[in-house]
Write an enzyme that holds these catalytic residues in place. Structure first.
Site, mmCIF file in Angstrom:
data_model
loop_
_atom_site.group_PDB
_atom_site.id
_atom_site.type_symbol
_atom_site.label_atom_id
_atom_site.label_comp_id
_atom_site.label_asym_id
_atom_site.label_seq_id
_atom_site.Cartn_x
_atom_site.Cartn_y
_atom_site.Cartn_z
ATOM 1 N N ALA A 136 0.859 -1.187 0.000
ATOM 2 C CA ALA A 136 0.000 0.000 0.000
ATOM 3 C C ALA A 136 0.889 1.229 0.000
ATOM 4 O O ALA A 136 2.029 1.187 0.485
ATOM 5 C CB ALA A 136 -0.896 -0.012 1.230
ATOM 6 N N GLY A 170 0.640 -5.126 0.965
ATOM 7 C CA GLY A 170 -0.570 -5.263 0.150
ATOM 8 C C GLY A 170 -0.298 -5.945 -1.188
ATOM 9 O O GLY A 170 -1.189 -6.585 -1.748
ATOM 10 N N GLU A 228 -0.404 -9.515 -0.438
ATOM 11 C CA GLU A 228 -1.805 -9.866 -0.160
ATOM 12 C C GLU A 228 -2.616 -9.979 -1.454
ATOM 13 O O GLU A 228 -3.468 -10.852 -1.584
ATOM 14 C CB GLU A 228 -2.418 -8.824 0.793
ATOM 15 C CG GLU A 228 -1.828 -8.936 2.196
ATOM 16 C CD GLU A 228 -2.197 -7.768 3.099
ATOM 17 O OE1 GLU A 228 -2.002 -6.620 2.684
ATOM 18 O OE2 GLU A 228 -2.674 -8.013 4.221
ATOM 19 N N GLU A 261 4.740 -4.990 7.170
ATOM 20 C CA GLU A 261 3.971 -3.939 7.837
ATOM 21 C C GLU A 261 4.444 -3.688 9.262
ATOM 22 O O GLU A 261 4.358 -2.574 9.769
ATOM 23 C CB GLU A 261 2.475 -4.309 7.859
ATOM 24 C CG GLU A 261 1.773 -4.208 6.508
ATOM 25 C CD GLU A 261 1.860 -5.496 5.688
ATOM 26 O OE1 GLU A 261 2.731 -6.366 5.988
ATOM 27 O OE2 GLU A 261 1.060 -5.636 4.755
HETATM 28 N N1 DAK Z 1 4.565 3.259 -0.799
HETATM 29 C C1 DAK Z 1 4.954 4.418 -1.361
HETATM 30 N N2 DAK Z 1 6.103 4.565 -2.029
HETATM 31 C C2 DAK Z 1 6.907 3.498 -2.120
HETATM 32 C C3 DAK Z 1 6.566 2.238 -1.560
HETATM 33 C C4 DAK Z 1 5.330 2.152 -0.858
HETATM 34 N N3 DAK Z 1 4.877 0.997 -0.308
HETATM 35 N N4 DAK Z 1 7.566 1.379 -1.804
HETATM 36 C C5 DAK Z 1 8.490 2.059 -2.526
HETATM 37 N N5 DAK Z 1 8.100 3.336 -2.717
HETATM 38 C C6 DAK Z 1 8.793 4.404 -3.432
HETATM 39 C C7 DAK Z 1 10.001 4.893 -2.624
HETATM 40 O O1 DAK Z 1 9.609 5.874 -1.676
HETATM 41 C C8 DAK Z 1 10.855 5.492 -3.731
HETATM 42 O O2 DAK Z 1 10.338 6.755 -4.086
HETATM 43 P P1 DAK Z 1 11.326 8.015 -4.408
HETATM 44 O O3 DAK Z 1 12.183 8.189 -3.214
HETATM 45 O O4 DAK Z 1 12.107 7.556 -5.631
HETATM 46 O O5 DAK Z 1 10.389 9.166 -4.688
HETATM 47 C C9 DAK Z 1 10.599 4.559 -4.899
HETATM 48 O O6 DAK Z 1 9.368 3.879 -4.622
HETATM 49 C C10 DAK Z 1 11.682 3.501 -5.059
HETATM 50 O O7 DAK Z 1 11.834 2.844 -3.824
HETATM 51 P P2 DAK Z 1 13.262 2.674 -3.091
HETATM 52 O O8 DAK Z 1 14.182 3.791 -3.450
HETATM 53 O O9 DAK Z 1 12.998 2.419 -1.654
HETATM 54 O O10 DAK Z 1 13.799 1.348 -3.811
HETATM 55 P P3 DAK Z 1 14.777 0.246 -3.209
HETATM 56 O O11 DAK Z 1 15.085 -0.679 -4.359
HETATM 57 O O12 DAK Z 1 15.900 0.880 -2.453
HETATM 58 O O13 DAK Z 1 13.902 -0.553 -2.120
HETATM 59 C C11 DAK Z 1 11.892 -1.709 -1.324
HETATM 60 C C12 DAK Z 1 12.767 -1.297 -2.554
HETATM 61 C C13 DAK Z 1 10.643 -2.373 -1.873
HETATM 62 C C14 DAK Z 1 12.672 -2.693 -0.457
HETATM 63 C C15 DAK Z 1 11.577 -0.428 -0.485
HETATM 64 O O14 DAK Z 1 11.054 0.567 -1.364
HETATM 65 C C16 DAK Z 1 10.550 -0.690 0.576
HETATM 66 O O15 DAK Z 1 10.877 -1.229 1.649
HETATM 67 N N6 DAK Z 1 9.302 -0.264 0.342
HETATM 68 C C17 DAK Z 1 8.241 -0.337 1.324
HETATM 69 C C18 DAK Z 1 7.743 -1.750 1.435
HETATM 70 C C19 DAK Z 1 6.644 -1.871 2.482
HETATM 71 O O16 DAK Z 1 6.852 -1.553 3.666
HETATM 72 N N7 DAK Z 1 5.488 -2.301 2.055
HETATM 73 C C20 DAK Z 1 4.341 -2.469 2.977
HETATM 74 C C21 DAK Z 1 3.541 -1.218 2.970
HETATM 75 S S1 DAK Z 1 2.198 -1.342 4.152
HETATM 76 C C22 DAK Z 1 -5.361 -2.517 4.018
HETATM 77 C C23 DAK Z 1 -4.881 -3.303 3.006
HETATM 78 C C24 DAK Z 1 -3.551 -3.388 2.768
HETATM 79 C C25 DAK Z 1 -2.672 -2.668 3.541
HETATM 80 C C26 DAK Z 1 -3.120 -1.857 4.545
HETATM 81 C C27 DAK Z 1 -4.466 -1.785 4.800
HETATM 82 N N8 DAK Z 1 -6.786 -2.445 4.296
HETATM 83 C C28 DAK Z 1 -7.653 -3.254 3.452
HETATM 84 C C29 DAK Z 1 -7.331 -1.640 5.334
HETATM 85 C C30 DAK Z 1 -1.283 -2.803 3.215
HETATM 86 C C31 DAK Z 1 -0.316 -2.180 3.889
HETATM 87 C C32 DAK Z 1 1.011 -2.199 3.301
HETATM 88 O O17 DAK Z 1 1.230 -2.726 2.255
#
Ligand code: DAK
Length: 262
Positions: free
Chosen positions: A69, A113, A116, A136
């Protein structure tokens, strides 16, 4: 139909073809925001309703299927607002209601997400560079779209706890060993493999395809006796289809069946 965050196309030459949906926010690693989830729901519904489509492939980019997400959106919400707006829930569940098979073709990151979404698909084919996880917990959150429920069903409690509580990623080989993924292929063969599987499904009886999917899904919603009972009744129902007569006759006559999807 054109979308802001998706690319869609229809591929194949047969009577029934494959609807391909590609998540397309590459700069954000296909982070899933409201627009994308709204559009995904529309695209899925359209392919599911189209008689010319036999199977759907859901894919992302080379570096990410979806990195979860959109964290910039999650950062803005407090409980009251998220609860009142039914944050994310209102447009995340469409995949569950698609009746045709959906194949996830996953390269790169499938996190949060994104993982998921993958688990809501029917068949998961992964590129050898795919990485799966529910990170998360590192954001002070928990999975919110079924991760704590579907992951243990897919990989068992031990592995699910390991992934959810540490937020670590697993690679494609571990995901296949654990049962999250059906096939792992070289990254440059991912779409070929997914489209091949989809084309094979398109050639089958559409009625039988729906019934097979519905029966397998029933295994996740019910106990064994009820599930087997449901399967038995569906099995009996298949004897009313022309396609069952065609399939069995074609086998006995040593020819390829020509299904009419009725
Ligand atoms: N959201 C927003 N931007 C993201 C992102 C994300 N999840 N993942 C990556 N980006 C963006 C980064 O901010 C970066 O943007 P700029 O700085 O270039 O503007 C760009 O994508 C490239 O990312 P990185 O520079 O970080 O790239 P790396 O290769 O160094 O790292 C990575 C890749 C995937 C390991 C890293 O980006 C990362 O850890 N990303 C976050 C992963 C994460 O934590 N995902 C879980 C998010 S929480 C719900 C349903 C679902 C959910 C919630 C509620 N309901 C039904 C109520 C789900 C929640 C989640 O998914």
């Amino acid at each position: 139909m054109s979308y802001e965050t998706l690319l869609t196309e229809v591929i194949g030459a047969g009577e029934r073809r494959t609807g391909v949906i590609r998540l397309n926010r590459p700069k954000q690693l296909n982070a899933l925001n409201d627009t994308l989830m709204d559009e995904l729901g529309v695209a899925l519904k359209a392919f599911d309703a189209d008689d010319a489509i036999g199977c759907i492939v859901l894919t992302g980019g080379d570096k990410a299927f979806a990195a979860g997400a959109d964290i910039s959106v999650l950062a803005r919400f407090d409980f009251a607002r998220a609860y009142q707006m039914d944050l994310i829930t209102r447009n995340w569940e469409q995949l569950r209601y698609v009746r045709k098979p959906v194949i996830a073709a996953v390269a790169g990151f499938a996190l949060g997400g994104g993982c998921e979404l993958v688990m809501m698909c029917d068949i998961v084919i992964a590129a050898d560079n795919a990485r799966f996880g529910q990170p998360e917990i590192k954001l002070g959150l928990i999975p919110g779209a079924g991760g704590t429920q579907r992951l243990p069903r897919a990989v068992g409690k031990a592995k699910a706890m390991d992934l959810v509580l540490t937020g670590r990623m697993m690679d494609a080989a571990e995901a296949e060993r654990s049962g999250l993924v059906a096939r792992v292929v070289p990254a440059d063969k991912l779409m070929e493999e997914a489209l091949g599987a989809a084309a094979a499904i398109c050639d089958l009886s559409a009625v039988s395809v729906l019934a097979n999917k519905e029966c397998v899904n029933r295994a996740f919603e019910t106990g064994l006796s009820d599930g087997v009972h449901f399967e038995r009744r569906m099995f009996h129902a298949m004897f009313s289809t022309e396609d069952k007569n065609e399939g069995t006759s074609a086998f006995l006559e040593k020819r390829k069946p020509v299904f009419k999807h009725r």
